[in-house]
Motif scaffolding. Structure first.
Motif, PDB file in Angstrom:
ATOM      1  N   THR A 176      42.635  34.461  56.054  1.00 13.72           N
ATOM      2  CA  THR A 176      43.424  33.349  55.531  1.00 13.72           C
ATOM      3  C   THR A 176      43.874  32.470  56.692  1.00 13.72           C
ATOM      4  O   THR A 176      43.917  32.912  57.841  1.00 13.72           O
ATOM      5  CB  THR A 176      44.651  33.855  54.759  1.00 13.72           C
ATOM      6  OG1 THR A 176      45.512  34.581  55.654  1.00 13.72           O
ATOM      7  CG2 THR A 176      44.237  34.764  53.608  1.00 13.72           C
ATOM      8  N   ARG A 181      43.972  28.042  53.094  1.00 12.41           N
ATOM      9  CA  ARG A 181      42.532  28.272  53.157  1.00 12.41           C
ATOM     10  C   ARG A 181      42.227  29.766  53.234  1.00 12.41           C
ATOM     11  O   ARG A 181      42.948  30.526  53.866  1.00 12.41           O
ATOM     12  CB  ARG A 181      41.935  27.551  54.366  1.00 12.41           C
ATOM     13  CG  ARG A 181      41.919  26.028  54.250  1.00 12.41           C
ATOM     14  CD  ARG A 181      41.453  25.398  55.541  1.00 12.41           C
ATOM     15  NE  ARG A 181      42.387  25.699  56.639  1.00 12.41           N
ATOM     16  CZ  ARG A 181      42.113  25.454  57.919  1.00 12.41           C
ATOM     17  NH1 ARG A 181      40.945  24.955  58.263  1.00 12.41           N
ATOM     18  NH2 ARG A 181      43.016  25.727  58.853  1.00 12.41           N
ATOM     19  N   GLN A 183      38.731  32.677  53.215  1.00  9.94           N
ATOM     20  CA  GLN A 183      37.318  33.025  53.128  1.00  9.94           C
ATOM     21  C   GLN A 183      37.199  34.532  53.250  1.00  9.94           C
ATOM     22  O   GLN A 183      38.136  35.223  53.663  1.00  9.94           O
ATOM     23  CB  GLN A 183      36.494  32.325  54.205  1.00  9.94           C
ATOM     24  CG  GLN A 183      36.815  32.765  55.622  1.00  9.94           C
ATOM     25  CD  GLN A 183      35.906  32.113  56.648  1.00  9.94           C
ATOM     26  OE1 GLN A 183      35.054  31.277  56.334  1.00  9.94           O
ATOM     27  NE2 GLN A 183      36.067  32.482  57.912  1.00  9.94           N
ATOM     28  N   ARG A 185      34.126  38.054  53.484  1.00  9.36           N
ATOM     29  CA  ARG A 185      32.761  38.571  53.566  1.00  9.36           C
ATOM     30  C   ARG A 185      32.717  39.931  52.891  1.00  9.36           C
ATOM     31  O   ARG A 185      33.635  40.734  53.022  1.00  9.36           O
ATOM     32  CB  ARG A 185      32.313  38.661  55.021  1.00  9.36           C
ATOM     33  CG  ARG A 185      31.801  37.336  55.583  1.00  9.36           C
ATOM     34  CD  ARG A 185      31.589  37.378  57.064  1.00  9.36           C
ATOM     35  NE  ARG A 185      32.857  37.219  57.779  1.00  9.36           N
ATOM     36  CZ  ARG A 185      32.950  37.171  59.103  1.00  9.36           C
ATOM     37  NH1 ARG A 185      31.866  37.279  59.850  1.00  9.36           N
ATOM     38  NH2 ARG A 185      34.125  37.029  59.689  1.00  9.36           N
ATOM     39  N   ARG A 203      29.040  35.570  52.508  1.00 14.23           N
ATOM     40  CA  ARG A 203      30.314  34.907  52.746  1.00 14.23           C
ATOM     41  C   ARG A 203      30.806  34.249  51.457  1.00 14.23           C
ATOM     42  O   ARG A 203      30.025  33.634  50.720  1.00 14.23           O
ATOM     43  CB  ARG A 203      30.168  33.861  53.840  1.00 14.23           C
ATOM     44  CG  ARG A 203      31.487  33.209  54.261  1.00 14.23           C
ATOM     45  CD  ARG A 203      31.237  32.125  55.295  1.00 14.23           C
ATOM     46  NE  ARG A 203      30.676  32.693  56.516  1.00 14.23           N
ATOM     47  CZ  ARG A 203      31.385  33.168  57.520  1.00 14.23           C
ATOM     48  NH1 ARG A 203      32.720  33.157  57.457  1.00 14.23           N
ATOM     49  NH2 ARG A 203      30.806  33.660  58.597  1.00 14.23           N
ATOM     50  N   THR A 205      33.874  31.579  50.021  1.00 14.80           N
ATOM     51  CA  THR A 205      34.815  30.592  50.527  1.00 14.80           C
ATOM     52  C   THR A 205      35.679  30.068  49.386  1.00 14.80           C
ATOM     53  O   THR A 205      35.217  29.906  48.257  1.00 14.80           O
ATOM     54  CB  THR A 205      34.068  29.409  51.178  1.00 14.80           C
ATOM     55  OG1 THR A 205      33.160  28.832  50.231  1.00 14.80           O
ATOM     56  CG2 THR A 205      33.288  29.877  52.399  1.00 14.80           C
ATOM     57  N   GLY A 206      36.911  29.827  49.716  1.00 14.54           N
ATOM     58  CA  GLY A 206      37.830  29.231  48.763  1.00 14.54           C
ATOM     59  C   GLY A 206      38.603  30.239  47.950  1.00 14.54           C
ATOM     60  O   GLY A 206      38.156  31.364  47.695  1.00 14.54           O
ATOM     61  N   GLU A 207      39.789  29.824  47.551  1.00 17.59           N
ATOM     62  CA  GLU A 207      40.691  30.682  46.785  1.00 17.59           C
ATOM     63  C   GLU A 207      40.060  31.178  45.492  1.00 17.59           C
ATOM     64  O   GLU A 207      40.182  32.346  45.121  1.00 17.59           O
ATOM     65  CB  GLU A 207      41.964  29.892  46.473  1.00 17.59           C
ATOM     66  CG  GLU A 207      43.035  30.686  45.764  1.00 17.59           C
ATOM     67  CD  GLU A 207      44.039  31.300  46.724  1.00 17.59           C
ATOM     68  OE1 GLU A 207      44.769  32.212  46.313  1.00 17.59           O
ATOM     69  OE2 GLU A 207      44.093  30.862  47.885  1.00 17.59           O
ATOM     70  N   GLU A 209      36.821  31.593  44.577  1.00 15.94           N
ATOM     71  CA  GLU A 209      35.721  32.546  44.723  1.00 15.94           C
ATOM     72  C   GLU A 209      36.220  33.896  45.229  1.00 15.94           C
ATOM     73  O   GLU A 209      35.851  34.953  44.699  1.00 15.94           O
ATOM     74  CB  GLU A 209      34.654  31.989  45.655  1.00 15.94           C
ATOM     75  CG  GLU A 209      33.374  32.816  45.677  1.00 15.94           C
ATOM     76  CD  GLU A 209      32.274  32.203  46.526  1.00 15.94           C
ATOM     77  OE1 GLU A 209      31.114  32.626  46.355  1.00 15.94           O
ATOM     78  OE2 GLU A 209      32.569  31.323  47.363  1.00 15.94           O
ATOM     79  N   VAL A 210      37.051  33.874  46.251  1.00 18.37           N
ATOM     80  CA  VAL A 210      37.589  35.133  46.782  1.00 18.37           C
ATOM     81  C   VAL A 210      38.483  35.804  45.748  1.00 18.37           C
ATOM     82  O   VAL A 210      38.394  37.019  45.519  1.00 18.37           O
ATOM     83  CB  VAL A 210      38.370  34.880  48.087  1.00 18.37           C
ATOM     84  CG1 VAL A 210      39.029  36.179  48.567  1.00 18.37           C
ATOM     85  CG2 VAL A 210      37.440  34.338  49.164  1.00 18.37           C
TER      86      VAL A 210
END
Length: 365
Positions: A176, A181, A183, A185, A203, A205-207, A209-210
């Motif tokens: 974070t 922001r 990301q 893995r 990988r 990315t973004g709130e 997706e994670v």
């Protein structure tokens, strides 16, 4: 061992079992009796002789056994970890007679990352900061709770792990930054019908997706711990798997990776162990001090002959922490023992030598 016999509960065709049997043959001891996990799980009832030492081996890599532990479905799916854990402990509880090389109480802790972390920390073993250390009461229910717990602990980089998982299954490395922001893995693959293990680290990315991934994993009883900076070897992140047998570090592998997870099946590679030794010594911390940290972790489980310790060197090699302790962390094919500790012996031969040398005399039946 000359007055005792050895039995192993495992999957008979698995290389873990066959490597143990090969080691027994090389050492000249009687062939260990093999009891299959399938036989135990279908409830036939297994009784061991009073003079048998019983080794519990991994129930993994067998689709039928996997289905008995957590229900039918694709073995690569990430689901029903709590059921797998409860089924395994219940099955171990049905074993009667004999004496254990892996104590059931230790197994229960080793396969719960939250409990294991708490035990290590309570005994003064250096471990990453964790806001979920302990048990179910602190398990986050979704991504907002994960982020809140991590932030409260001061963590900007952290791992989220299924509490009962192994082999990096379901592990997410989260970063974070200011401004919200984020990301991550992970080797988890998201499909329409659920989550699956993959051999490819990708990988996110973004709130959104994670968060979606963490929400999907939340039923696995999540554990959060700090993502500690690792030293670099040839441009790759490095850590160590140290096998501790009868309280003594006997084998070690330097694991290197371009990813946060160094597991060999995820593209990790074995590095030059001498580089780790030299790194610790040059930093003034010392190779022997690093091995002693692994031994301190194993000492938390004195009734279990062998554990595999994931040792996390400091980025500057001036210290080491313990990431995890693995009940079945001795599968290191082709690896010979550390000089002066297990010369010329693989992990299985070293365990047989330890029992023959009197380890069992110091362990309660």
């Amino acid at each position: 061992m000359t007055r005792s016999r050895l039995a192993v509960v495992g999957n008979p065709e698995n290389r873990r079992v066959t490597m143990l049997l090969d080691a027994a043959t090389r050492s000249g001891m009687p062939t260990p009796r093999v009891v299959s996990w399938r036989e135990v799980l279908i409830g036939r009832g297994t009784r061991f002789h009073a003079d048998e030492w019983v080794r519990l081996d991994s129930p993994g890599e067998d689709p039928d056994v996997d289905a008995l532990l957590r229900g039918a479905g694709d073995p690569t799916r990430i689901a029903d970890g709590p059921r797998w854990y409860a089924s395994l402990l219940a099955a171990v509880g049905t074993l009667r007679g004999g004496r254990r090389l892996t104590h059931p109480d230790d197994l229960a802790v080793l396969f719960d990352k939250r409990r294991c972390h708490a035990v290590l920390a309570g005994d003064g073993v250096p471990v990453p900061i964790s806001p979920t250390s302990g048990g179910d009461a602190s398990a986050p229910r979704d991504w907002p709770e994960v982020r809140e717990l991590a932030a409260a602990a001061g963590l900007r980089r952290f791992f989220v792990k299924p509490a009962h998982g192994s082999s990096a299954a379901g592990v997410v490395a989260v970063e974070t930054a200011s401004g919200g922001r984020v990301q991550a893995r992970s080797s988890v693959e998201i499909a329409e019908d659920g989550l699956y293990n993959s051999l490819r680290v990708r990988r996110l990315t973004g709130e959104a997706e994670v968060g979606a991934l963490i929400d999907a994993l939340a039923g696995e009883c999540l554990h959060i711990e700090a993502w500690l900076p690792k030293p670099s070897w040839q441009g790759r992140a490095a850590d160590l798997r140290v096998v501790v047998i009868a309280g003594r570090a006997t084998h070690a592998v330097l694991r290197t990776s371009a990813h946060p997870m160094t597991n060999l099946h995820l593209g990790g590679q074995r590095g030059d162990l001498e580089a780790a030794r030299a790194g610790f010594d040059a930093a003034g911390y010392g190779w022997e001090s690093a091995l002693a940290v692994a031994e301190r972790a194993a000492a938390c489980f004195p009734r279990t002959l062998c554990v595999g310790v994931d040792l996390l060197p400091a980025a500057n090699w001036r210290g080491a922490a313990v990431g995890e302790v693995n009940a079945f962390g001795d599968l290191l094919p082709g690896l010979s023992g550390l000089p002066g500790r297990a010369d010329g012996l693989d992990t299985y031969a070293a365990q047989l030598a330890a029992v023959a040398g009197g380890w069992s005399d110091h362990v309660a039946a």
